[in-house]
Design a protein around this motif. Structure first.
Motif, PDB file in Angstrom:
ATOM      1  N   PRO A 183       0.655  -1.097   0.080  1.00 35.19           N
ATOM      2  CA  PRO A 183       0.046  -0.027   0.144  1.00 35.19           C
ATOM      3  C   PRO A 183       0.920   1.325  -0.130  1.00 35.19           C
ATOM      4  N   ALA A 184       0.406   2.004  -0.842  1.00 35.07           N
ATOM      5  CA  ALA A 184       1.242   3.529  -1.113  1.00 35.07           C
ATOM      6  C   ALA A 184       0.322   4.703  -1.121  1.00 35.07           C
ATOM      7  N   ARG A 185       0.622   5.692  -0.614  1.00 29.84           N
ATOM      8  CA  ARG A 185      -0.150   7.010  -0.881  1.00 29.84           C
ATOM      9  C   ARG A 185       0.736   8.194  -1.004  1.00 29.84           C
ATOM     10  N   MET A 186       0.243   9.241  -1.440  1.00 34.96           N
ATOM     11  CA  MET A 186       0.849  10.473  -1.820  1.00 34.96           C
ATOM     12  C   MET A 186       0.715  11.448  -0.584  1.00 34.96           C
ATOM     13  N   VAL A 187       1.759  12.220  -0.269  1.00 33.95           N
ATOM     14  CA  VAL A 187       1.797  13.327   0.892  1.00 33.95           C
ATOM     15  C   VAL A 187       2.095  14.523   0.517  1.00 33.95           C
ATOM     16  N   SER A 188       1.452  15.796   0.649  1.00 31.55           N
ATOM     17  CA  SER A 188       2.051  16.930   0.480  1.00 31.55           C
ATOM     18  C   SER A 188       2.753  17.461   1.962  1.00 31.55           C
ATOM     19  N   ALA A 189       3.727  18.218   1.770  1.00 27.69           N
ATOM     20  CA  ALA A 189       4.598  18.470   2.920  1.00 27.69           C
ATOM     21  C   ALA A 189       5.087  19.559   2.913  1.00 27.69           C
ATOM     22  N   TYR A 190       5.487  20.382   3.995  1.00 27.35           N
ATOM     23  CA  TYR A 190       6.379  21.511   3.996  1.00 27.35           C
ATOM     24  C   TYR A 190       7.879  20.694   4.391  1.00 27.35           C
ATOM     25  N   ALA A 191       8.819  21.136   3.547  1.00 26.96           N
ATOM     26  CA  ALA A 191      10.242  20.525   3.645  1.00 26.96           C
ATOM     27  C   ALA A 191      11.190  21.530   4.089  1.00 26.96           C
ATOM     28  N   PRO A 192      11.657  21.813   5.251  1.00 30.04           N
ATOM     29  CA  PRO A 192      13.070  22.505   5.216  1.00 30.04           C
ATOM     30  C   PRO A 192      14.475  22.314   4.465  1.00 30.04           C
ATOM     31  N   GLY A 193      14.611  23.514   3.745  1.00 30.57           N
ATOM     32  CA  GLY A 193      15.883  23.146   2.918  1.00 30.57           C
ATOM     33  C   GLY A 193      15.398  22.941   1.642  1.00 30.57           C
ATOM     34  N   LEU A 194      14.406  22.958   1.066  1.00 30.07           N
ATOM     35  CA  LEU A 194      13.916  22.415  -0.051  1.00 30.07           C
ATOM     36  C   LEU A 194      14.386  23.485  -1.144  1.00 30.07           C
ATOM     37  N   GLN A 195      14.999  23.003  -2.219  1.00 23.33           N
ATOM     38  CA  GLN A 195      15.495  24.002  -3.233  1.00 23.33           C
ATOM     39  C   GLN A 195      14.733  23.828  -4.582  1.00 23.33           C
ATOM     40  N   PRO A 196      14.003  24.672  -5.317  1.00 21.69           N
ATOM     41  CA  PRO A 196      13.672  25.865  -4.811  1.00 21.69           C
ATOM     42  C   PRO A 196      12.505  25.757  -3.773  1.00 21.69           C
ATOM     43  N   PRO A 197      12.226  26.689  -2.834  1.00 23.34           N
ATOM     44  CA  PRO A 197      11.197  26.545  -1.819  1.00 23.34           C
ATOM     45  C   PRO A 197       9.777  26.493  -2.251  1.00 23.34           C
ATOM     46  N   ASP A 198       9.060  25.566  -1.985  1.00 22.28           N
ATOM     47  CA  ASP A 198       7.930  25.233  -2.522  1.00 22.28           C
ATOM     48  C   ASP A 198       7.077  24.162  -1.604  1.00 22.28           C
ATOM     49  N   PHE A 199       5.692  23.893  -2.080  1.00 20.98           N
ATOM     50  CA  PHE A 199       5.249  22.700  -1.500  1.00 20.98           C
ATOM     51  C   PHE A 199       5.822  21.416  -1.991  1.00 20.98           C
ATOM     52  N   HIS A 200       5.837  20.340  -1.151  1.00 20.84           N
ATOM     53  CA  HIS A 200       6.701  19.235  -1.566  1.00 20.84           C
ATOM     54  C   HIS A 200       5.793  18.206  -1.613  1.00 20.84           C
ATOM     55  N   ALA A 201       6.045  16.993  -2.622  1.00 15.75           N
ATOM     56  CA  ALA A 201       5.318  15.861  -2.702  1.00 15.75           C
ATOM     57  C   ALA A 201       6.289  14.785  -2.347  1.00 15.75           C
ATOM     58  N   VAL A 202       5.697  13.850  -1.399  1.00 20.40           N
ATOM     59  CA  VAL A 202       6.507  12.489  -1.421  1.00 20.40           C
ATOM     60  C   VAL A 202       5.597  11.533  -0.941  1.00 20.40           C
ATOM     61  N   ALA A 203       6.020  10.393  -0.737  1.00 19.32           N
ATOM     62  CA  ALA A 203       5.241   9.127  -0.525  1.00 19.32           C
ATOM     63  C   ALA A 203       5.314   8.420   0.844  1.00 19.32           C
ATOM     64  N   GLU A 204       4.305   7.846   0.893  1.00 15.17           N
ATOM     65  CA  GLU A 204       4.074   6.766   2.124  1.00 15.17           C
ATOM     66  C   GLU A 204       3.944   5.424   2.028  1.00 15.17           C
ATOM     67  N   VAL A 205       4.638   4.424   2.425  1.00 12.37           N
ATOM     68  CA  VAL A 205       4.381   3.167   2.177  1.00 12.37           C
ATOM     69  C   VAL A 205       4.007   2.397   3.726  1.00 12.37           C
ATOM     70  N   TRP A 206       3.160   1.444   3.381  1.00  6.58           N
ATOM     71  CA  TRP A 206       2.674   0.827   4.670  1.00  6.58           C
ATOM     72  C   TRP A 206       3.229  -0.520   5.064  1.00  6.58           C
ATOM     73  N   LEU A 207       4.357  -0.108   6.079  1.00  7.98           N
ATOM     74  CA  LEU A 207       5.357  -1.312   6.365  1.00  7.98           C
ATOM     75  C   LEU A 207       5.214  -1.349   7.869  1.00  7.98           C
ATOM     76  N   ASP A 208       5.340  -2.906   8.270  1.00  6.44           N
ATOM     77  CA  ASP A 208       5.227  -3.228   9.861  1.00  6.44           C
ATOM     78  C   ASP A 208       4.279  -2.656  10.343  1.00  6.44           C
ATOM     79  N   GLY A 209       3.213  -2.254  10.079  1.00  9.67           N
ATOM     80  CA  GLY A 209       1.712  -2.094  10.428  1.00  9.67           C
ATOM     81  C   GLY A 209       1.753  -0.265  10.765  1.00  9.67           C
ATOM     82  N   ALA A 210       2.666   0.407   9.962  1.00  7.12           N
ATOM     83  CA  ALA A 210       2.433   1.762  10.170  1.00  7.12           C
ATOM     84  C   ALA A 210       2.912   2.512   8.772  1.00  7.12           C
ATOM     85  N   TRP A 211       2.198   3.702   8.460  1.00  3.73           N
ATOM     86  CA  TRP A 211       2.746   4.625   7.468  1.00  3.73           C
ATOM     87  C   TRP A 211       4.150   4.922   7.416  1.00  3.73           C
TER      88      TRP A 211
END
Length: 264
Positions: A183-211
């Motif tokens: 199982p995998a889902r998409m996450v929008s996030a605020y990311a310190p140090g991101l270049q260029p600064p912007d909203f960031h998109a990452v993923a989460e995967v369901w492993l060992d009972g948690a995202w």
């Protein structure tokens, strides 16, 4: 660690429109909102979307004309380092009900079209080891190219072009994982140090009972990310979904980690 967030959005709407905002940090076990402020300037009204809090806080905004949205927050992130190596995903029949939808193909993550490649390339691995191999493959084969994709670009499009931005990297990893039964889902996030600064998109995967957060573009430190919202793909996590017409006038996102001595 304490993270400071400042975001501002300036838009012009030629006519009245409904806008779904998703820019507020999400409180959770690993991130605590210390303080926050959301202000809207211009002809607009805000109302919360009830019952969606688990996946993110969203607000309806009815607006027309020139508007400015400002969001400031201070968030304490207490996310321990997690090594995906050796982590496993349970049999599908034992997944929690709320996790099952993130096994399926979606609008931008056509995992069913990538199953043959995933099984051939990563089929000898399982769980976290499989996810890490997928990330390594993406990093080795993709070029990060701003402007290489459009809002209509899917994971398959990015896979074939071998280029994109954080949104595209996340879509490809999510599609790979789902094709492998993770199982995998998409996450929008605020990311310190991101270049260029912007909203960031990452993923989460369901492993060992948690995202578990994973940045397939390796542009951020997962331990510092501040989640905004999550969903099946970019459709669900857009910071601003406009049901109507709008022109962006300006937009800025600033995210930084505060030194302990500067806490207020």
């Amino acid at each position: 660690m304490r993270v400071k967030i400042d975001a501002s959005l300036d838009y012009a709407l030629p006519g009245a429109a409904d806008v779904l905002l998703a820019i507020e940090a999400l409180a959770g076990d690993d991130q605590t909102i210390v303080a926050e402020r959301l202000d809207v300037f211009g002809p607009a009204t805000l109302s919360p979307v009830e019952g969606w809090d688990e996946l993110g806080r969203r607000r309806w905004m009815n607006a027309g004309g020139q508007i400015r949205v400002e969001y400031e927050a201070t968030v304490d992130v207490s996310r321990p380092s997690v090594q995906l190596t050796g982590m496993q995903v349970p049999p599908r029949r034992r997944l929690p009900a709320e996790v099952i939808p993130f096994l399926f193909p979606s609008r931008f993550c056509e995992s069913d079209r990538l199953e043959t490649f995933v099984m051939t390339r990563f089929g000898q691995l399982t769980g976290g080891d499989q996810v890490l191999a997928m990330v390594d493959w993406i990093l080795a084969n993709f070029a990060y190219v701003p402007g290489a994709s459009t809002p209509e670009t899917t994971a398959t499009d990015s896979f074939l072009k071998r280029q994109g931005v954080c949104r595209d990297y996340a879509h490809v990893l999510i599609s790979f994982a789902r094709a492998a039964g993770i199982p995998a889902r998409m996450v929008s996030a605020y990311a310190p140090g991101l270049q260029p600064p912007d909203f960031h998109a990452v993923a989460e995967v369901w492993l060992d009972g948690a995202w578990r957060l994973v940045d397939p573009a390796r542009m951020s430190n997962e331990n510092e990310l501040v989640r905004i919202c999550s969903g099946r793909d970019a459709t669900d996590i857009s910071f601003m979904t406009i049901f109507g017409m709008a022109d962006m006038l300006s937009q800025s996102v600033a995210v930084s980690v505060l030194a302990p001595g500067s806490y207020s």
